[in-house]
Design a protein around this motif. Structure first.
Motif, PDB file in Angstrom:
ATOM      1  N   CYS A 409       0.854  -1.199   0.000  1.00  0.00           N
ATOM      2  CA  CYS A 409       0.000   0.000   0.000  1.00  0.00           C
ATOM      3  C   CYS A 409       0.885   1.243   0.000  1.00  0.00           C
ATOM      4  CB  CYS A 409      -0.935  -0.032   1.203  1.00  0.00           C
ATOM      5  SG  CYS A 409      -0.147  -0.572   2.732  1.00  0.00           S
ATOM      6  N   THR A 410       1.476   1.577   1.116  1.00  0.00           N
ATOM      7  CA  THR A 410       2.479   2.638   1.265  1.00  0.00           C
ATOM      8  C   THR A 410       3.164   2.423   2.607  1.00  0.00           C
ATOM      9  OG1 THR A 410       0.975   4.170   2.383  1.00  0.00           O
ATOM     10  CG2 THR A 410       1.149   4.380  -0.030  1.00  0.00           C
ATOM     11  N   GLY A 412       3.453   4.702   4.881  1.00  0.00           N
ATOM     12  CA  GLY A 412       2.632   5.358   5.874  1.00  0.00           C
ATOM     13  C   GLY A 412       1.490   4.492   6.374  1.00  0.00           C
ATOM     14  N   CYS A 413       1.062   3.550   5.546  1.00  0.00           N
ATOM     15  CA  CYS A 413      -0.030   2.659   5.933  1.00  0.00           C
ATOM     16  C   CYS A 413       0.493   1.437   6.678  1.00  0.00           C
ATOM     17  CB  CYS A 413      -0.822   2.230   4.702  1.00  0.00           C
ATOM     18  SG  CYS A 413      -2.185   1.097   5.037  1.00  0.00           S
ATOM     19  N   CYS A 414       1.443   0.731   6.078  1.00  0.00           N
ATOM     20  CA  CYS A 414       1.840  -0.579   6.619  1.00  0.00           C
ATOM     21  C   CYS A 414       3.337  -0.785   6.766  1.00  0.00           C
ATOM     22  CB  CYS A 414       1.257  -1.694   5.756  1.00  0.00           C
ATOM     23  SG  CYS A 414      -0.547  -1.821   5.872  1.00  0.00           S
ATOM     24  N   GLY A 415       4.135   0.270   6.607  1.00  0.00           N
ATOM     25  CA  GLY A 415       5.542   0.152   6.963  1.00  0.00           C
ATOM     26  C   GLY A 415       6.494  -0.090   5.818  1.00  0.00           C
ATOM     27  N   ALA A 416       7.770  -0.211   6.182  1.00  0.00           N
ATOM     28  CA  ALA A 416       8.851  -0.445   5.231  1.00  0.00           C
ATOM     29  C   ALA A 416      10.005  -1.097   5.979  1.00  0.00           C
ATOM     30  CB  ALA A 416       9.299   0.868   4.593  1.00  0.00           C
ATOM     31  N   LEU A 417      10.910  -1.703   5.221  1.00  0.00           N
ATOM     32  CA  LEU A 417      12.069  -2.389   5.807  1.00  0.00           C
ATOM     33  C   LEU A 417      13.319  -1.530   5.615  1.00  0.00           C
ATOM     34  CD1 LEU A 417      13.286  -4.979   7.089  1.00  0.00           C
ATOM     35  CD2 LEU A 417      13.695  -5.796   4.746  1.00  0.00           C
ATOM     36  N   TYR A 418      14.018  -1.272   6.727  1.00  0.00           N
ATOM     37  CA  TYR A 418      15.228  -0.458   6.706  1.00  0.00           C
ATOM     38  C   TYR A 418      16.406  -1.228   7.301  1.00  0.00           C
ATOM     39  CZ  TYR A 418      12.495   3.848   5.902  1.00  0.00           C
ATOM     40  OH  TYR A 418      11.685   4.827   5.386  1.00  0.00           O
ATOM     41  N   VAL A 419      17.603  -0.881   6.830  1.00  0.00           N
ATOM     42  CA  VAL A 419      18.828  -1.379   7.425  1.00  0.00           C
ATOM     43  C   VAL A 419      19.864  -0.257   7.382  1.00  0.00           C
ATOM     44  CG1 VAL A 419      19.814  -2.284   5.267  1.00  0.00           C
ATOM     45  CG2 VAL A 419      20.480  -3.300   7.462  1.00  0.00           C
TER      46      VAL A 419
END
Length: 577
Positions: A409-410, A412-419
């Motif tokens: 979705c985005t 802002g809605c459901c997150g993201a993966l960072y390292v």
């Protein structure tokens, strides 16, 4: 409305209605009412009708046409409405469905039949359900009855999109031999199925157990492969393959049975997609026994390298259809792809099946296991234009955070993966993971700095995965970024330049006008220009496109794709219908 559906069904008795039955006899216009007042207005109209024994259904019909009634208001509220006189409610619902001339009273009639309908009402419900606007509620009305499986199958076979999915979900909930047989052979149609529904079907039909049998029908094997692939698509907010207990056995069974299938381009593309996922995707991260994944991968590769399959591939490469040729080129490249098993870090750019609008993903593997697939199930890895062309994966002594993937979705809605990526002496470290959807964070990754630099540099410079239109898009993006005046002379600002897999001879250029970013105070529109390309040298094509943009306002031939309707009118441009 019912007569409209019946007439169209008579023209195509065994197939879905063209365009879901659109255009409908009504115009679809509705008054604008605040969301919170819609259910109250609907309830008031119905209560007044059923409180008056002499009230006519025609008057109710006309009252309903004056309400603001989106389908979700009726579906979420009215199906719980239980008039005291159930028989009168049923007769009212049936009359509205059978005689309604506007979608609102028809929808209300269907909702009444969910609660009060009888088996003899199902033929009327099925017919109106052929119009896609009413399909999901029609499925609920049918599923409320015992013995609904044949009617759900009937509607599924003549529907598309949400109606078909709703019917399939209802069949899964029903179960039983007839439902299982039909689902094993037909569940995945010509459109993409959601990952959640694919898993539900796989569990209902005991997919892994079916593939463990000695003999499997061709139709069942085809469906099995497509279900496994659907489960790795995060098109309803998260993938499902790793949550499906039979996933590993499903792949093993597919590899065993694939060799016995007659060769076709559709099956070749399916097997190639399974190979790609076993190499670098979610399937690669399953809990395989020692050597099991490698054996399964080898069996699938051996199948598509046999003479019959290679004949299909050669014919497709010579097809007069550009999309067929492009799909065949994609399959050929995927079959030839190999892994460097000795490397600690691998970077694979993987393009999906062009006919399925497959995206292009930058898949990172550490010790042969996919990083994003193992940590994040809400969206795919970013495309190379986002992750590689920007240099984000390069390591320096200054730690910096890299976003590897974003939710379907985005963020802002459901997150993201960072390292966080940092160089520490002669080692590059990935640490401080955040946004992972698994319970535990991925472990730190340590890679020899020289090896890391060489791997990333090679990946950044490797464009062998591109097809001609994607190459033109990259070159055009580079030129317009370096020379913004090409567009700003027309008060236009670069947005995107892309080429999709299912459009092998087209580049899409997006730009905003007259401002670069949206504000409430100034008019703002987004345009998209579809640019045809061919198979001549991409550099010459990109240069030619830039020259055309210098000399002619791109808005002349572009289409408005974003902004506000009133801004389009104010600026003198047509709003898309």
């Amino acid at each position: 409305m019912f007569d409209h559906a019946a007439r169209l069904h008579d023209e195509r008795p065994d197939a879905p209605l063209s365009r879901g039955g659109h255009p409908y006899p009504d115009d679809g216009a509705q008054p604008d009412l605040p969301t919170g007042k819609r259910p109250k207005k609907l309830r008031a109209v119905l209560d007044a009708h059923f409180a008056d024994p002499a009230a006519s259904v025609r008057s109710l019909h006309d009252d309903l046409t004056r309400l603001d009634l989106p389908s979700w208001t009726v579906e979420s509220k009215l199906d719980r409405h239980r008039p005291a006189d159930a028989e009168r409610a049923r007769e009212t619902g049936r009359w509205l469905v059978r005689n309604g001339t506007d979608r609102r009273p028809v929808l209300v009639g269907l909702a009444l039949l969910v609660a009060t309908g009888r088996p003899e009402d199902i033929p009327v419900i099925r017919t109106i359900g052929l119009l896609d606007y009413f399909g999901t509620l029609a499925v609920r009305a049918i599923a409320a009855h015992d013995g609904a499986v044949p009617d759900l199958i009937w509607l599924a076979e003549r529907s598309q999109r949400s109606t078909r999915d709703s019917a399939i979900a209802a069949l899964c909930q029903r179960g039983g031999p007839d439902a299982v047989v039909w689902l094993r052979r037909n569940a995945v149609g010509g459109e993409e199925m959601s990952a959640t529904l694919a898993r539900e079907v796989a569990e209902t039909v005991s997919l892994a157990e079916a593939l463990a049998e000695t003999d499997v029908e061709e139709q069942v094997a085809d469906q099995a492969g497509r279900l496994l692939l659907a489960m790795v698509t995060p098109n309803d907010y998260r993938t499902q393959l790793t949550s499906y207990a039979g996933a590993r056995h499903g792949y093993v069974g597919m590899a065993r049975h694939a060799a016995g299938l007659p060769a076709s381009m559709e099956r070749l593309a399916m097997i190639v997609s399974l190979i790609d996922d076993l190499r670098t995707g979610y399937a690669a991260g399953l809990d395989w026994d020692a050597g099991e994944r490698e054996k399964t991968l080898s069996q699938l590769r051996e199948t598509v390298r046999q003479d019959g399959w290679q004949d299909v591939l050669r014919k497709a490469l010579c097809s007069p259809d550009p999309l067929t040729r492009h799909r065949a080129s994609w399959a050929r490249a995927a079959i030839a792809a190999v892994e460097d098993r000795a490397a600690r870090l691998q970077v694979h750019v993987v393009a999906g099946d062009p006919l399925r609008r497959g995206s292009v993903e930058t898949r990172l593997l550490v010790d042969g296991r996919p990083v994003v697939a193992a940590a994040f199930d809400k969206g795919p890895p970013f495309a190379p234009e986002t992750l590689l062309a920007t240099g984000r994966l390069r390591a320096t002594a200054e730690p910096h955070e890299v976003r590897l993937a974003e939710a379907y979705c985005t963020e802002g809605c459901c997150g993201a993966l960072y390292v966080t990526v940092v160089r520490e002496g002669d080692t590059v470290v990935w640490r401080d993971w955040r946004g992972h959807t698994r319970a535990e964070a991925p472990p730190e990754v340590h890679v020899d700095a020289a090896e890391y630099d060489a791997t990333i540099a090679e990946a950044e410079s490797d464009h062998s995965w591109e097809w001609p239109a994607r190459t033109v898009a990259r070159l055009l993006r580079e030129r317009l970024t370096a020379a913004p005046g090409v567009l700003t002379r027309w008060q236009c600002h670069l947005g995107w330049v892309t080429a999709q897999g299912d459009e092998p001879l087209r580049v899409r250029l997006g730009f905003s006008y007259p401002e670069e970013t949206f504000t409430d105070d100034e008019p703002w529109l987004q345009f998209e220009l579809a640019i045809p390309v061919d198979e001549t040298p991409p550099i010459a094509q990109a240069d030619h496109i830039v020259e055309r943009l210098r000399n002619a306002d791109p808005k002349i031939h572009a289409t408005v794709v974003g902004g506000r309707h009133e801004d389009a009118e104010r600026l003198g441009y047509a709003w898309p219908t």
